[in-house]
Write an enzyme that holds these catalytic residues in place. Structure first.
Site, short mmCIF file in Angstrom:
data_model
loop_
_atom_site.label_atom_id
_atom_site.label_comp_id
_atom_site.label_asym_id
_atom_site.label_seq_id
_atom_site.Cartn_x
_atom_site.Cartn_y
_atom_site.Cartn_z
N VAL A 198 -0.85 30.10 27.55
CA VAL A 198 -1.74 31.21 27.89
C VAL A 198 -3.07 31.11 27.14
O VAL A 198 -4.15 31.26 27.73
CB VAL A 198 -1.05 32.56 27.63
N LYS A 246 4.06 40.86 24.89
CA LYS A 246 4.83 42.08 25.22
C LYS A 246 5.80 42.45 24.11
O LYS A 246 6.09 43.61 23.91
CB LYS A 246 5.58 41.91 26.53
N ILE A 263 -1.32 40.72 37.53
CA ILE A 263 -1.37 41.95 38.33
C ILE A 263 -2.03 43.05 37.52
O ILE A 263 -1.57 43.36 36.44
CB ILE A 263 0.04 42.44 38.72
N ASP A 310 13.21 40.59 28.46
CA ASP A 310 11.79 40.50 28.80
C ASP A 310 11.38 41.67 29.70
O ASP A 310 10.38 42.34 29.44
CB ASP A 310 11.53 39.15 29.49
N LYS A 354 8.79 45.08 29.00
CA LYS A 354 7.68 45.45 29.89
C LYS A 354 7.83 46.88 30.41
O LYS A 354 6.85 47.62 30.47
CB LYS A 354 7.60 44.46 31.05
#
Lengths: 412, 412
Positions: free
Chosen positions: B11, B100, B131, B196, B200
């Site tokens: 990332v 996160k 998104i 995960d 979120k």
């Protein structure tokens, strides 16, 4: 902080309702000690309405009240909405509008005044009703170069097409149903001829590409000629017919923009957007495909988008939100015939076998389609990709065919 | 304006790439005369990398450089990410994070420091990758009371379930495929056990309801026990199995939050979200259903969300963006057994006819399901709605059944 509403129709009264209903949380989010609705401008009387005491008929009361910092415009139409909005902006008031006709026709002028006066002109509700799209495009996707956008932007036509597809009813029948349900206006022209969708794609394209795109520049076709035969062929091809508004960058400096019914493959996220729902598919270089889906119209969804803009105005009284676009000239939009596409063609032929041979000779590789109980001599096929001009020229030379329907394939 | 990146993995290197690729338009949108990447912090060496000259190993260089106003944290993990981020915020730098784990565990503390120092702590990329969801929730839907949110928030598990559904492959086989394709980690625990997705939904719930929801408080089940039999029964019921993360307001003051595989009806927009795609369905009182769809992970989508936050930080150097949440205690989240749901149950029974009669006597109205080539004695059914506790208690009393699988029905 005081707010005024101009136009107390369905959407305007929805704004008053949302402001009242979620008053506490909205005030908190607006970071003001108080957020109060002070005036509602409308030429009509509303005896017995809970907001009757706020009703005024003279626009100047709003204009001259320095305590009113945010004005909501939900009148619709170009005049006097344009005069009122520009006067408010010039007087240093921020304006929030749901009026797509106004934004599509006068957005560049109004944004310029807003910039000069360091106030905000926001219009999240003008496209996609309650779907967040203006702000995500201008902020969240700001790191992307957006090269294509496809939208189902009109709930009325999507409702009609969905009924045609799912229930096999013809256009005229469904239009009547939609009018009876209140999903279509008595005069449905703006919806069914694609003008409403055209205004919305103009707003999105202007925002993305930074140049004002006028509705007149965008080739627009409605759905009135869609036949159940086309619906059936689309199904057998593996898709559905949707009214698609599309804008694409061409060679990094020009724009292709078209509104028309088109075949959408079942693999596309837009194919399952049914009834009055809207959706917008954005293709960015970094983010890939992103889709926004929700109710594109209706009192409360639209009102909620307006109130979100009002909250934003309250929170940024000393700062203009960044977004806007410049005026530009018609050359920015290319002739739609010069763009590449593939076409679906339904036609009549007296000698179908000869016709198929001729079609293949002329178009090269095509996908022939079939349907149950097709009348004798009916032929339907999908061409390969070429410029629309080349494809239509070829079709013109095929005298053996009498074209009944020509639709684009949407590559979304 | 100078930017630093901490963590040059997938990332982080994507952020550098997007900043370089769309440099001109990003600088323009950031309303700065220049937006430049000054440092990249990583303990590893990257010989030959185009950004090699920017590489540093000492965090203090970033911390002590007053020209660096925005720091991107893409290190992942809790430590030392937490220490670095809080030090940056305390030094008056805005921080953008995609982490996160960090936001779900320490969001309240970090947001508090950011508020005290009047800088920004933004984390659009921590949920849903590319998104746009954090900003739309906090801004565009601000006029709504959001009462429910459902998400497909983990691409790895969605890829696995999609393959199981479409190709009839079992869990272990598909997991191996996903690992070979790079869609799953070598140690896939955090994905397949739902951790995960849990982090979120905690971030989204904290944002919507204004109180920090810790992952420990959220009942979380993974997808490792999903059998192809369940996939088939779900299909015959008219739906698909998805890993659904859900948060709902209860009685206006408490929260229900659960992550688990669940049956989703084909009529839901979430049912067609396939492969590595993510989607979030938000139900607001004014706006109705709104869905956001896109790539939930991946180098460039995630990087684009980070860079959008960087742009926002640059544009609001003197103003903290409004959003945040308070610390709170565990009582905020109700015991999931106290919430209403309906359940899908697959079980074994030695005497199926007797068992069906017993099931109907115990559960009242149920929907019996069937599948081709079911082994003798297999029974599957969907109950009516009741509290999960009541339903499970009833199941416990049915000694005639040996439960093989129990899944929730997601009402999305």
């Amino acid at each position: 902080m005081y707010v005024a509403i101009m136009g107390y129709g369905v959407v305007g009264s929805g704004v008053a309702e949302v402001l009242a209903k979620n008053h506490h949380s909205i005030t908190k989010k607006s970071m003001q000690s108080e957020l109060e609705l002070k005036y509602i401008l409308d030429i009509r009387d509303f005896p017995g309405d809970p907001n009757e005491k706020l009703m005024i008929k003279d626009f100047n009361i709003i204009l001259n009240d320095d305590d009113v910092k945010v004005v909501v415009e939900t009148m619709g139409g170009l005049h006097p909405a344009f005069e009122f909005v520009s006067a408010c902006l010039k007087a240093g008031k921020s304006v929030v509008s749901s009026n797509k006709e106004l934004v599509a026709a006068k957005g560049d002028e109004l944004l310029k005044i807003a910039e000069e006066k360091n106030v905000n002109f926001l219009f999240e509700a003008s496209v996609g009703g309650g779907i967040p799209i203006i702000r995500p495009l201008s902020q969240c996707l700001a790191a992307n170069e957006i090269y294509e956008i496809y939208g189902i932007l009109n709930g009325t036509t999507n409702f009609i097409l969905t009924k045609m597809i799912n229930e096999g009813l013809d256009f005229a029948t469904v239009l009547r149903m939609a009018q009876e349900n209140g999903y279509a206006e008595k005069d449905p022209t703006a919806d069914i001829e694609g003008h409403d969708a055209c205004r919305k794609i103009c707003i999105l394209a202007s925002l993305i590409y930074g140049k004002h795109v006028y509705p007149d520049w965008v080739h627009t076709e409605g759905i009135t000629k869609i036949d159940l035969a086309d619906v059936e062929y689309a199904k057998n091809w593996g898709g559905v017919i949707k009214l698609i508004a599309c804008a694409k960058e061409v060679d990094g400096e020009k724009l292709y923009a078209v509104v028309s019914p088109a075949l959408v493959a079942n693999t596309s996220q837009l194919s399952s957007v049914d009834d009055v729902f809207n959706a917008i598919l954005v293709k960015g270089d970094a983010t890939g495909d992103v889709v926004f889906y929700g109710r594109g119209a209706g009192k409360l969804p639209t009102a909620s988008a307006i109130v979100a803009d009002v909250i934003d105005c309250c929170r940024h009284t000393k700062e203009k939100k960044f977004f806007g676009w410049e005026s530009c000239n018609e050359n920015f939009v290319i002739d739609y015939l010069d763009a590449e596409t593939s076409l679906y063609i339904r036609a009549k032929a007296e000698h179908p076998e000869d016709a198929v041979a001729e079609i293949q000779k002329t178009f090269g590789n095509v996908t022939l389609l079939s349907r149950k109980d097709a009348p004798a001599g009916e032929i339907a096929f999908v061409t390969d990709t070429d410029t629309e001009r080349a494809l239509r020229t070829k079709l013109d030379t095929l005298h053996i065919l009498e074209p009944l329907s020509v639709l684009r394939i949407a590559n979304c």
